[in-house]
Design an enzyme around this catalytic site. Structure first.
Site, PDB file in Angstrom:
ATOM      1  CD  GLU A 836     -68.515 -74.099 -34.578  1.00  0.00           C
ATOM      2  OE1 GLU A 836     -69.235 -73.349 -35.260  1.00  0.00           O
ATOM      3  OE2 GLU A 836     -68.508 -75.334 -34.687  1.00  0.00           O
ATOM      4  CG  ASP A 837     -66.859 -69.235 -39.250  1.00  0.00           C
ATOM      5  OD1 ASP A 837     -65.936 -69.699 -39.938  1.00  0.00           O
ATOM      6  OD2 ASP A 837     -68.036 -69.247 -39.600  1.00  0.00           O
ATOM      7  CB  SER A 838     -62.950 -67.713 -33.384  1.00  0.00           C
ATOM      8  OG  SER A 838     -62.455 -68.978 -33.074  1.00  0.00           O
TER       9      SER A 838
END
EC number: 2.7.7.6
Length: 1224
Positions: A836-838
């Site tokens: 998730e976009d980390s």
């Protein structure tokens, strides 16, 4: 100069030793032209030119407009001798603008440089001085005779030697002609502590930097026809908003309406005149203008006698005005419908005449005797209306960018200055009246209140409310904004921003959409997301804005070159004549428009006509429009002309010109040859090799995309056989009628989008996201950040220039002041901490300084003066004699109340100690004792921050009071939760950091700095992110910069080939080993350097929690906000969830016990909170009911108690009863 190495070899033999001076140029050569453009213009030329125009010309025009004040003092005839009338006259002459100065409190005036203004919170402004002449006339008043005034006294004001009077101060735009920095050399700039990269274009008001945002508006003086939607009785309307060329922004609108929907009978045409209540039939207006016969009226409207359709449409109109057959009656008809009622016929007729002269189409003229011109113009409007009604012409497009104007600093300040100067002259006139009535001497010093202009301009620039202070509500807000100094490109972008003042909440999508006419003038990517989307725009790199030139020379020229004046125009004698408009005014007709246009163009290309003037010939409509007004957005293009020798169209710019440009540039950089004649952008303009085209003129030309497109089609055909897969596929053109050629297609982008590598390989919203994020990236915003005391500043420790660059970065100085670092990135799933976009970051790299940054925050305070005697003082407050001291420690202060540089401070420590004396009689809420003589007014550090005091500045402000700024420095180290982004709208936060021994590694032992998740790529289609990585890998291996400019011939195929040559897998995949186990990873990992930016959202600035803390005074609920140590709101939606869960006790606990539980006693009889409770004696009583026993204690939220009491105050009585009291 892309490639100095290549050009060097030319310079050895001969500066002009290019292959062939007349050879056609390539796309590569056009960058030399672009460099020349920016070297001459800079990136904020639109701001500077506009301001210079204002100071050099507009200012004087405004003064000349109301230059003379006349006060007549007529003879009173009280006695025989009292028969002398006097006339006093004050006239303003030339205006002078000094260099920026400051008046100190001790009366000394000295030059003020920008850096001092910033540090001492002063305003960078110049004095305005005006020549004032005072004349007195006298005349002997004999009844029945005209007064003959004789001049008896004339004097110039003599407070200074030259007769100049000070009327106010004008804030000066940095780097404009009046600014000290405009002629400073680089070494001068260092002496003045200015950064040579700072581009100016903003003002300094009270020490803060302010930009004027360009305001978009519809252009005045153009006729536009619109269709009306069904319910309206009007089917079409033609309207014009007349604004005077010079002079007040006074706008009068004229609407010509076609009544009756299609197919209905009697479709009359009426016009709405200003100050007239009803719509007037057009035939009556023509008669009022002195055009009486029907035939003549029709000829003014319909230029073709045989156009029976149009004449048929006009039939009802002629019948409509049949009753009125002469001018007097027509004027009377109009006058009757005016606002002034109950006046005699002569007056009415005069009133109607005045309206037709002054309010009707005032842009044509406001003088009398031009009725025939106005009649022709009205006829033209009706003609346009009917063409649209007959479906021969589409309705006009409101969003056409050529019909828009941008008001920059010049027009905005002019508008403001005009209002303020009018106010000033009114005050002077009042003073004249007073002195004459009271027979005092006239004192210029007292008459002119210089504060009017000074504080008026300063107020507007400081607050952004554009207009007078009193009318703050009606004026536009947000015209001036604090300059964004987060990173260098955000500053540049802010200076090129435009704003459309429409309500942000309007649901209208049309004004927000990207329009075809925005091409090359407005950046297609850079606009905010959310409510201002599409309303706030940014100019493209090569856009400029016209400052406005005088149309008179052009009108004179037209008259000499065969334009027949409008008065002599007889439509049926010359049916093919072309109408000539200058700035929306119809001046006449011309029989040979093609030749006229040719001449005008030649003159413009020679520079006899200002290059920013635009000329449009509409062949179909037989119109020739010329615009010279301010605020048109234009851009430069190469001129294409027929080449006799080659027999086809060819660019006028040749290799020889490019060689001269490059020689000049080489001269500037290296100090090359002595004998090089300077050859600049202006030379190109004056030789007619490039010209400026605005959105309106762009409609009438044909533009080639690249110089290569001009080569005739036959030449390309033989090359088509062997198609190189690494070449980009070209669109084949068969047009041979090009008139212009783009300088380079990548110039359609604005500042923020020009930094994106390969933006032409991204989905368009991703470029928009990056345009917003690039402004939040940390870098070095200016090289003099160490001597500036900005409120906040973030500086990256080790900024790097990107490995994948674009050519436009050269002009944005992104290599010199970059905002990011080239991180080694692997795109892989590893441990699952990058979902998730980390992303996973290498802790060892962080320890070596990757993405570390400095954070500066400045605190400011000054000793204020209350009245004459009481002044605050900087000192270390003592608990013995000071009231209301803060909780933080005062131990770090020195005795002068300031903290020393180098001291480590943490949350709530006091960093500026200051006290205010209290008068002996003041009562301080019971805390006061005899000893207390002061109140604490110190500044503590923000509660959530800590750091080291970096710099302390002690100076005085303009009033000579002590003034300090303290700058605190903190190092911000990347940690879990900090936000980063690549240049493709791929933002993410750190999910975990692993030391290098836990990271995966390649066969060569290279460990990535970042690991991002592969799922971030497919749905977002940011292919450029991958191409950038590939190109950067090649760049790192070869040691050259990779060129990632848009719209070039670079392809993935080509980059892969190079990477293969360096011995790597051609698509950038590498075998990697698991850092925990040392086993090979199953998949090949895409691996290479990518430029990443550290964004300003850091977890340390957001973390927030609270147990108990400060409460609001009114509701006794926790306060709001992290800075005030506030609570976390349990809102309505959370409440609804708890109700849905049925968690009643939890709900009560959150909304009452944890917030504002309160105990009240209520009377069981009346149910009111009127009980007097003496708790220590355990006695309770409700006096109203005489009740001592039936009393209940209840727990309710304090906010509920407050609500009940507020309802009681409104005469609504809520009564509270318990179950027990009901039983009672």
């Amino acid at each position: 100069m892309s490639d100095l190495a290549n050009s060097e070899k030319y310079y050895d033999e001969d500066p002009y030793g290019f292959e062939d001076e007349s050879a056609p140029i390539t796309a590569e050569d056009s960058w030399a032209v672009i460099s020349a453009f920016f070297r001459e213009k800079g990136l904020v030329s639109q701001q500077l030119d506009s301001f210079n125009q204002f100071v050099d010309y507009t200012l004087q025009d405004i003064i000349c407009e109301d230059s003379t004040l006349i006060l007549e003092q007529l003879a009173q005839h009280t006695t025989e001798s009292d028969n002398i009338s006097r006339k006093y006259e004050i006239s303003f002459g030339k205006i002078y603008v000094t260099k920026p100065m400051v008046n100190e409190s001790d009366g000394v005036t000295h030059a003020l440089y920008p850096q001092e203004a910033r540090l001492r919170n002063l305003t960078y402004s110049s004095g305005l001085f005006v020549d004032v002449k005072k004349r007195t006339y006298e005349a002997i008043d004999v009844p029945g005779r005209e007064l003959k005034y004789e001049l008896i006294a004339e004097e110039s004001e003599d407070d200074s030697e030259s007769g100049k009077v000070f009327i106010g101060r004008l804030p000066i735009m940095l780097r404009s002609k009046n600014c000290y920095l405009s002629e400073a050399t680089e070494s001068d700039l260092y002496k003045l502590k200015e950064c040579p990269f700072d581009m100016g274009g903003y003002f300094i008001i009270n020490g803060s930097e302010k930009v004027l945002i360009a305001q978009e508006r519809s252009a005045g003086n153009i006729v536009q026809v619109f269709k009306k939607a069904a319910p309206s009785p009007i089917s079409h309307v033609a309207e014009i908003r007349s604004a005077l060329e010079k002079g007040s922004r006074f706008i009068s609108t004229l609407q010509v309406k076609l009544y009756g929907r299609e197919g209905s009978s009697a479709r009359t045409i009426k016009a709405t005149l200003p100050y007239i209540k009803q719509d007037i039939p057009i035939v009556i207006i023509f008669r009022a203008l002195g055009i009486i016969p029907d035939g003549e009226i029709l000829e003014h409207i319909c230029y073709d006698v045989n156009d029976w359709q149009m004449l048929e449409m006009l039939k009802p109109c002629v019948e409509d005005g049949f009753v009125i057959q002469d001018r007097e009656t027509a004027l009377d008809f109009i006058g009757r419908r005016g606002t002034a009622l109950g006046i005699k016929k002569e007056k009415r007729i005069q009133y109607a005449k005045d309206i037709l002269q002054k309010e009707f189409l005032p842009h044509i003229t406001q003088l009398e005797g031009f009725e025939s011109r106005k009649a022709f113009f009205l006829g033209y409007m009706i003609n346009r209306l009917l063409l649209c009604a007959l479906d021969r012409k589409d309705q006009d497009d409101r969003d056409h960018f050529g019909k828009k104007r941008l008001d920059l600093a010049g027009p905005l300040l002019a508008q403001l200055f005009k209002t303020l100067f009018k106010k000033l002259t009114k005050d002077i006139f009042r003073y004249m009246q007073r002195t004459v009535e009271e027979a005092h001497d006239f004192n210029m010093k007292l008459a002119i209140n210089a504060k009017t202009i000074t504080s008026g301009l300063k107020y507007a620039l400081a607050t952004g409310n554009w207009g007078e202070q009193k009318k703050a509500m009606s004026s536009r807000a947000g015209v001036s904004q604090v300059l964004n100094r987060y990173t260098y490109s955000s500053t540049l972008s802010h200076l090129r921003r435009t704003n459309t003042p429409i309500g942000r909440d309007g649901k209208l999508a049309k004004p927000r959409q990207l329009h075809n006419t925005h091409w090359g003038l407005v950046c297609p990517a850079e606009t905010p997301e959310g409510q201002a989307c599409g309303l706030v725009k940014n100019l493209s790199l090569m856009s400029c804005i016209s400052v406005g030139t005088d149309p008179m020379p052009i009108i004179t020229f037209l008259s000499e070159w065969g334009m027949e004046p409008l008065e002599d125009y007889v439509p049926h004698q010359s049916p093919d004549a072309t109408r000539v408009f200058v700035n929306g005014v119809w001046h006449g007709v011309h029989r040979n428009p093609a030749r006229l246009m040719e001449t005008l163009r030649t003159l413009r290309r020679k520079g006899d006509i200002n290059p920013e003037v635009s000329m449009i010939r509409d062949i179909r409509e037989k119109e020739l429009k010329i615009f010279t007004d301010a605020g048109r957005v234009y851009r430069p293009l190469f001129i294409v002309e027929d080449d006799e020798s080659l027999g086809h169209k060819e660019l006028k710019v040749r290799k020889g010109h490019i060689a001269k440009l490059m020689a000049t540039e080489y001269q500037d950089i290296e100090g090359g040859f002595e004998d090089v004649e300077e050859y600049t952008w202006s030379s190109l303009l004056n030789e007619g090799l490039v010209e400026y085209i605005d959105a309106e003129e762009e409609e009438s030309i044909l533009i080639a995309m690249q110089p290569e497109d001009l080569e005739p089609a036959e030449a390309n055909e033989e090359n088509d056989l062997d198609v190189d897969p690494a070449k980009r596929i070209r669109v084949s053109h068969h047009a041979t009628t090009f008139t212009h050629c783009e300088i380079h297609p990548s110039m359609i982008l604005g500042v923020a989008a020009s930094i994106i590598p390969f933006p032409d390989h991204n989905q368009s919203p991703r470029n928009t996201y990056q345009s917003a994020m690039g402004k939040q990236a940390m870098g070095v915003f200016l090289t003099n950040y160490n001597v500036r005391m900005d409120t906040m500043a973030n500086i990256l420790y080790y900024p790097q220039k990107p490995l994948g660059t674009t050519r436009a970065m050269e002009y944005l100085k992104f290599r010199e002041l970059p905002a990011g670092q080239n991180a080694i990135v692997a795109i892989a799933c590893y441990s699952g901490y990058n979902q998730e976009d980390s992303m996973i970051m290498n802790q060892s790299s962080i320890d070596r300084g990757l993405f570390r940054s400095l954070f500066f925050r400045s605190y400011m305070d000054q000793e204020k003066k209350y009245g004459m005697s009481i002044t605050e003082t900087f000192e270390k407050p003592q608990r013995t004699n000071t009231l209301r001291m803060k909780h933080g420690t005062y131990d770090k202060l020195d005795d002068d109340g300031l903290i020393a540089p180098g001291v480590r401070v943490s949350g709530e420590d006091v960093i500026i100690g200051k006290t205010t004396p209290i008068s002996p009689d003041e009562e301080e809420l019971g805390q006061r004792t005899a000893y207390h003589s002061k109140r604490d007014a110190s500044t503590p550090l923000r509660s959530t921050e800590n750091g080291i005091v970096d710099q302390v500045l002690v100076t005085t402000n303009q009033d000579g009071l002590k003034f300090v700024k303290v700058r605190v420095r903190t190092t911000k180290i990347p940690q879990i939760g900090d936000k980063f982004a690549s240049r493709h709208g791929q933002k993410g936060t750190i999910g975990i950091t692993y030391r290098r021994e836990d990271m995966p590694f390649t066969a060569e032992g290279i460990v990535p700095d970042l690991i991002i998740n592969p799922h971030a790529i497919p749905s977002r289609m940011t292919v450029a992110h991958l191409i950038e990585c590939l190109l950067s890998k090649v760049a790192a291996l070869s040691g050259n910069e990779g060129d990632a400019s848009p719209f070039t011939d670079i392809t993935v195929e080509g980059i892969s080939k190079l990477l293969r040559e360096h011995g790597y897998q051609s698509r950038g995949f590498e075998v990697m080993y698991n850092g925990h186990t040392g086993k090979k990873l199953m998949a090949q990992i895409f691996f290479g350097p990518t430029y990443y930016q550290r964004l300003r959202h850091m977890v340390d600035d957001k973390i927030h929690a609270r147990a108990r803390g400060p409460m609001q005074v009114l509701t006794r609920q926790p306060v709001e906000g992290r800075s005030r140590d506030g609570g976390l709101r349990f809102g309505e939606m959370e409440r609804d969830c708890m109700i849905a869960h049925g968690a009643a006790s939890f709900l009560k606990e959150r909304l009452m016990e944890a917030s504002d539980a309160f105990r009240v006693h209520i009377c069981g009889i009346c149910g009111l909170m009127t009980v007097i409770a003496k708790l220590n004696h355990n006695q309770f009583e409700c006096k109203g009911c005489d009740n001592k026993i039936d009393i209940y204690q209840i727990h309710i939220p304090y906010a509920a108690k407050l609500l009940f009491q507020e309802l009681m105050a409104m005469n609504i009585t809520p009564r509270l009863y318990t179950d027990r009291s009901r039983d009672f």
